[in-house]
Write a protein that holds these residues in place. Structure first.
Motif, PDB file in Angstrom:
ATOM      1  N   MET A  67       0.812  -1.219   0.000  1.00  0.00           N
ATOM      2  CA  MET A  67       0.000   0.000   0.000  1.00  0.00           C
ATOM      3  C   MET A  67       0.846   1.269   0.000  1.00  0.00           C
ATOM      4  O   MET A  67       0.406   2.315  -0.460  1.00  0.00           O
ATOM      5  N   GLY A  68       2.066   1.173   0.477  1.00  0.00           N
ATOM      6  CA  GLY A  68       2.932   2.344   0.469  1.00  0.00           C
ATOM      7  C   GLY A  68       3.434   2.701  -0.921  1.00  0.00           C
ATOM      8  O   GLY A  68       3.966   3.797  -1.121  1.00  0.00           O
ATOM      9  N   ALA A  69       3.263   1.788  -1.868  1.00  0.00           N
ATOM     10  CA  ALA A  69       3.732   2.043  -3.242  1.00  0.00           C
ATOM     11  C   ALA A  69       2.566   2.082  -4.222  1.00  0.00           C
ATOM     12  O   ALA A  69       2.757   1.861  -5.420  1.00  0.00           O
ATOM     13  N   SER A  70       1.363   2.380  -3.754  1.00  0.00           N
ATOM     14  CA  SER A  70       0.193   2.392  -4.641  1.00  0.00           C
ATOM     15  C   SER A  70       0.216   3.593  -5.578  1.00  0.00           C
ATOM     16  O   SER A  70       0.681   4.681  -5.213  1.00  0.00           O
ATOM     17  N   PHE A  71      -0.263   3.367  -6.801  1.00  0.00           N
ATOM     18  CA  PHE A  71      -0.406   4.406  -7.826  1.00  0.00           C
ATOM     19  C   PHE A  71       0.908   5.107  -8.155  1.00  0.00           C
ATOM     20  O   PHE A  71       0.937   6.320  -8.397  1.00  0.00           O
ATOM     21  N   THR A  82       2.244   1.085 -10.755  1.00  0.00           N
ATOM     22  CA  THR A  82       1.603   0.175  -9.802  1.00  0.00           C
ATOM     23  C   THR A  82       0.115   0.494  -9.719  1.00  0.00           C
ATOM     24  O   THR A  82      -0.318   1.601 -10.054  1.00  0.00           O
ATOM     25  N   ASP A  83      -0.663  -0.491  -9.255  1.00  0.00           N
ATOM     26  CA  ASP A  83      -2.107  -0.295  -9.155  1.00  0.00           C
ATOM     27  C   ASP A  83      -2.492   0.227  -7.777  1.00  0.00           C
ATOM     28  O   ASP A  83      -1.640   0.638  -6.987  1.00  0.00           O
ATOM     29  N   GLN A  84      -3.789   0.202  -7.470  1.00  0.00           N
ATOM     30  CA  GLN A  84      -4.295   0.769  -6.221  1.00  0.00           C
ATOM     31  C   GLN A  84      -3.813   0.025  -4.987  1.00  0.00           C
ATOM     32  O   GLN A  84      -3.842   0.573  -3.876  1.00  0.00           O
ATOM     33  N   LEU A  85      -3.336  -1.194  -5.164  1.00  0.00           N
ATOM     34  CA  LEU A  85      -2.818  -1.977  -4.045  1.00  0.00           C
ATOM     35  C   LEU A  85      -1.298  -2.048  -4.044  1.00  0.00           C
ATOM     36  O   LEU A  85      -0.712  -2.805  -3.269  1.00  0.00           O
ATOM     37  N   GLY A  86      -0.686  -1.275  -4.891  1.00  0.00           N
ATOM     38  CA  GLY A  86       0.769  -1.242  -4.941  1.00  0.00           C
ATOM     39  C   GLY A  86       1.397  -2.413  -5.663  1.00  0.00           C
ATOM     40  O   GLY A  86       2.607  -2.646  -5.539  1.00  0.00           O
ATOM     41  N   ARG A  87       0.629  -3.146  -6.452  1.00  0.00           N
ATOM     42  CA  ARG A  87       1.163  -4.289  -7.192  1.00  0.00           C
ATOM     43  C   ARG A  87       1.747  -3.823  -8.526  1.00  0.00           C
ATOM     44  O   ARG A  87       1.177  -2.956  -9.185  1.00  0.00           O
ATOM     45  N   TYR A 247      -5.200 -13.268  -8.179  1.00  0.00           N
ATOM     46  CA  TYR A 247      -4.500 -13.612  -9.412  1.00  0.00           C
ATOM     47  C   TYR A 247      -4.776 -12.583 -10.504  1.00  0.00           C
ATOM     48  O   TYR A 247      -5.883 -12.062 -10.620  1.00  0.00           O
ATOM     49  N   ALA A 248      -3.744 -12.334 -11.307  1.00  0.00           N
ATOM     50  CA  ALA A 248      -3.820 -11.283 -12.319  1.00  0.00           C
ATOM     51  C   ALA A 248      -4.405 -11.822 -13.612  1.00  0.00           C
ATOM     52  O   ALA A 248      -3.996 -12.879 -14.092  1.00  0.00           O
ATOM     53  N   GLU A 249      -5.349 -11.081 -14.163  1.00  0.00           N
ATOM     54  CA  GLU A 249      -5.926 -11.380 -15.479  1.00  0.00           C
ATOM     55  C   GLU A 249      -6.279 -10.049 -16.111  1.00  0.00           C
ATOM     56  O   GLU A 249      -6.780  -9.138 -15.440  1.00  0.00           O
ATOM     57  N   TRP A 250      -6.033  -9.909 -17.405  1.00  0.00           N
ATOM     58  CA  TRP A 250      -6.138  -8.596 -18.044  1.00  0.00           C
ATOM     59  C   TRP A 250      -7.522  -7.986 -17.896  1.00  0.00           C
ATOM     60  O   TRP A 250      -7.658  -6.793 -17.605  1.00  0.00           O
ATOM     61  N   GLY A 251      -8.571  -8.756 -18.122  1.00  0.00           N
ATOM     62  CA  GLY A 251      -9.922  -8.213 -17.993  1.00  0.00           C
ATOM     63  C   GLY A 251     -10.235  -7.793 -16.577  1.00  0.00           C
ATOM     64  O   GLY A 251     -10.865  -6.745 -16.345  1.00  0.00           O
ATOM     65  N   ASP A 252      -9.803  -8.592 -15.606  1.00  0.00           N
ATOM     66  CA  ASP A 252     -10.012  -8.231 -14.201  1.00  0.00           C
ATOM     67  C   ASP A 252      -9.245  -6.963 -13.852  1.00  0.00           C
ATOM     68  O   ASP A 252      -9.750  -6.116 -13.092  1.00  0.00           O
ATOM     69  N   MET A 253      -8.039  -6.813 -14.409  1.00  0.00           N
ATOM     70  CA  MET A 253      -7.271  -5.592 -14.166  1.00  0.00           C
ATOM     71  C   MET A 253      -8.002  -4.375 -14.709  1.00  0.00           C
ATOM     72  O   MET A 253      -8.048  -3.312 -14.062  1.00  0.00           O
ATOM     73  N   LEU A 254      -8.601  -4.505 -15.889  1.00  0.00           N
ATOM     74  CA  LEU A 254      -9.376  -3.396 -16.454  1.00  0.00           C
ATOM     75  C   LEU A 254     -10.580  -3.071 -15.581  1.00  0.00           C
ATOM     76  O   LEU A 254     -10.886  -1.892 -15.333  1.00  0.00           O
ATOM     77  N   GLY A 255     -11.281  -4.111 -15.138  1.00  0.00           N
ATOM     78  CA  GLY A 255     -12.474  -3.894 -14.337  1.00  0.00           C
ATOM     79  C   GLY A 255     -12.173  -3.187 -13.029  1.00  0.00           C
ATOM     80  O   GLY A 255     -12.947  -2.306 -12.597  1.00  0.00           O
ATOM     81  N   ARG A 256     -11.079  -3.530 -12.387  1.00  0.00           N
ATOM     82  CA  ARG A 256     -10.744  -2.927 -11.097  1.00  0.00           C
ATOM     83  C   ARG A 256     -10.105  -1.549 -11.244  1.00  0.00           C
ATOM     84  O   ARG A 256     -10.064  -0.787 -10.275  1.00  0.00           O
ATOM     85  N   ALA A 257      -9.608  -1.229 -12.439  1.00  0.00           N
ATOM     86  CA  ALA A 257      -8.954   0.066 -12.646  1.00  0.00           C
ATOM     87  C   ALA A 257      -9.863   1.097 -13.299  1.00  0.00           C
ATOM     88  O   ALA A 257      -9.450   2.244 -13.467  1.00  0.00           O
ATOM     89  N   ARG A 258     -11.088   0.699 -13.670  1.00  0.00           N
ATOM     90  CA  ARG A 258     -11.932   1.646 -14.404  1.00  0.00           C
ATOM     91  C   ARG A 258     -12.305   2.881 -13.576  1.00  0.00           C
ATOM     92  O   ARG A 258     -12.637   3.922 -14.144  1.00  0.00           O
ATOM     93  N   GLY A 259     -12.237   2.778 -12.259  1.00  0.00           N
ATOM     94  CA  GLY A 259     -12.536   3.944 -11.427  1.00  0.00           C
ATOM     95  C   GLY A 259     -11.398   4.941 -11.349  1.00  0.00           C
ATOM     96  O   GLY A 259     -11.568   6.033 -10.788  1.00  0.00           O
ATOM     97  N   PHE A 260     -10.243   4.583 -11.909  1.00  0.00           N
ATOM     98  CA  PHE A 260      -9.071   5.457 -11.830  1.00  0.00           C
ATOM     99  C   PHE A 260      -8.640   5.912 -13.215  1.00  0.00           C
ATOM    100  O   PHE A 260      -7.462   6.197 -13.441  1.00  0.00           O
ATOM    101  N   ILE A 261      -9.595   5.981 -14.149  1.00  0.00           N
ATOM    102  CA  ILE A 261      -9.264   6.296 -15.531  1.00  0.00           C
ATOM    103  C   ILE A 261      -8.676   7.697 -15.682  1.00  0.00           C
ATOM    104  O   ILE A 261      -7.856   7.947 -16.585  1.00  0.00           O
ATOM    105  N   PHE A 262      -9.036   8.617 -14.789  1.00  0.00           N
ATOM    106  CA  PHE A 262      -8.520   9.984 -14.888  1.00  0.00           C
ATOM    107  C   PHE A 262      -7.323  10.207 -13.962  1.00  0.00           C
ATOM    108  O   PHE A 262      -6.382  10.911 -14.322  1.00  0.00           O
TER     109      PHE A 262
END
Length: 300
Positions: A67-71, A82-87, A247-262
């Motif tokens: 979480m310390g490395a998110s976004f 990195t994504d919202q969870l720092g991955r 687990y990482a999957e491209w469609g799931d990554m898109l779905g979870r990131a759609r709230g951070f499009i801007f």
């Protein structure tokens, strides 16, 4: 109708018109002249390499949260950010390559096997058998594939293995119709009739004498079918029905990131590019195979 006398020449005529080895050689010669197909093939080979050896290419654990490395934006430490969870997004896209290709190839294997069997039986046997099988296939085709896949997922449950089964089932009618149509067009040819005269059973006639001569249409559709399966996998993942966290999957990554499009558009851009490149590669190869396996195209 009088029985035809046995003739040794019939055995020779029962052989397919063109050996599979010569078909493959001609296909490759024609494919080499298609730059688009070669580009698609090169990308696919690269994706396969990434899928197989990805665990050595990933700089970080794709499922480890920090979480310390998110976004974090793209940079030297995290090439894709990195994504919202720092991955690490780069590591997760590499991991997603393995999942997308696994689902795509497995789903096509299921639909291709079932479609060949159903289409071969319907086309060769004809009559009521053909009517029953194809009307059932028509009913499945009447429902949009993604909706039918969602319905299967609702019945089977969430998960990678369920997604493979659902995507494989919805594509069966397409292969069945292709195989049936091809068999109807060749089953009255001389070499098929000769195979019957010399006493070959129906199964041997279908898979030894007919299938090698309709293989080109099946190969082309299967190649294009992988791109469709990758898209369906991403769609199910986007809806939360496919591979489950962490687990990482491209469609799931898109779905979870759609709230951070801007605020963090790179969290969507890179998974979207991965899906686009993969689908485009299989489409380019499929189009090239279609042209290479079409005798009229080879004569132009």
């Amino acid at each position: 109708m009088e029985d035809k006398p046995f003739d040794t020449s019939a055995a020779a005529a029962a052989e397919p018109l063109e050996k599979p080895e010569s078909q493959i050689r001609e296909m490759w010669d024609a494919l080499k002249s298609n730059k688009g197909a070669l580009v698609g093939l090169g990308i696919i080979l690269f994706l396969i390499f990434v899928a197989v050896f990805g665990h050595w290419l990933m700089p970080y654990d794709p499922n480890l949260s920090d979480m310390g490395a998110s976004f974090l934006p793209p940079g030297p430490e995290h090439w894709f950010g990195t994504d919202q969870l720092g991955r690490d997004i780069f590591s997760r896209i590499i991991y997603g390559t393995h999942i997308s290709l696994t689902v795509g190839l497995s789903a096509v294997a299921i639909s291709l096997t079932a479609g060949i069997i159903l289409g071969a039986v319907a086309g060769y046997r004809g009559g009521k058998t053909d009517t029953v099988i194809m009307r059932f296939m028509d009913m499945m085709l009447a429902i949009p594939s993604i909706l039918l896949a969602i319905a299967f997922m609702a019945a089977l449950g969430k998960g990678l293995d369920k997604a493979v089964i659902a995507i494989g089932l919805v594509s069966i009618p397409e292969y069945a119709r292709i195989v049936r149509g091809c068999i109807l067009s060749v089953k009255e040819n001389d070499y098929v009739q000769a195979a019957r005269v010399v006493g070959n059973r129906d199964g041997r006639i279908i898979f030894k004498h007919i299938m090698p001569n309709i293989l080109s249409s099946i190969v082309v559709r299967a190649t294009l079918g992988i791109s469709t399966a990758v898209l369906d996998t991403s769609a199910l993942g986007f809806l939360g029905l496919g591979v489950q966290p962490p687990y990482a999957e491209w469609g799931d990554m898109l779905g979870r990131a759609r709230g951070f499009i801007f605020s963090a558009p790179y969290t969507l851009i890179f998974p979207g590019i991965a899906i686009t490149i993969t689908v485009l590669a299989f489409n380019l190869l499929g189009d090239g195979l279609r042209d290479a396996l079409d005798p009229k195209s080879r004569q132009l």
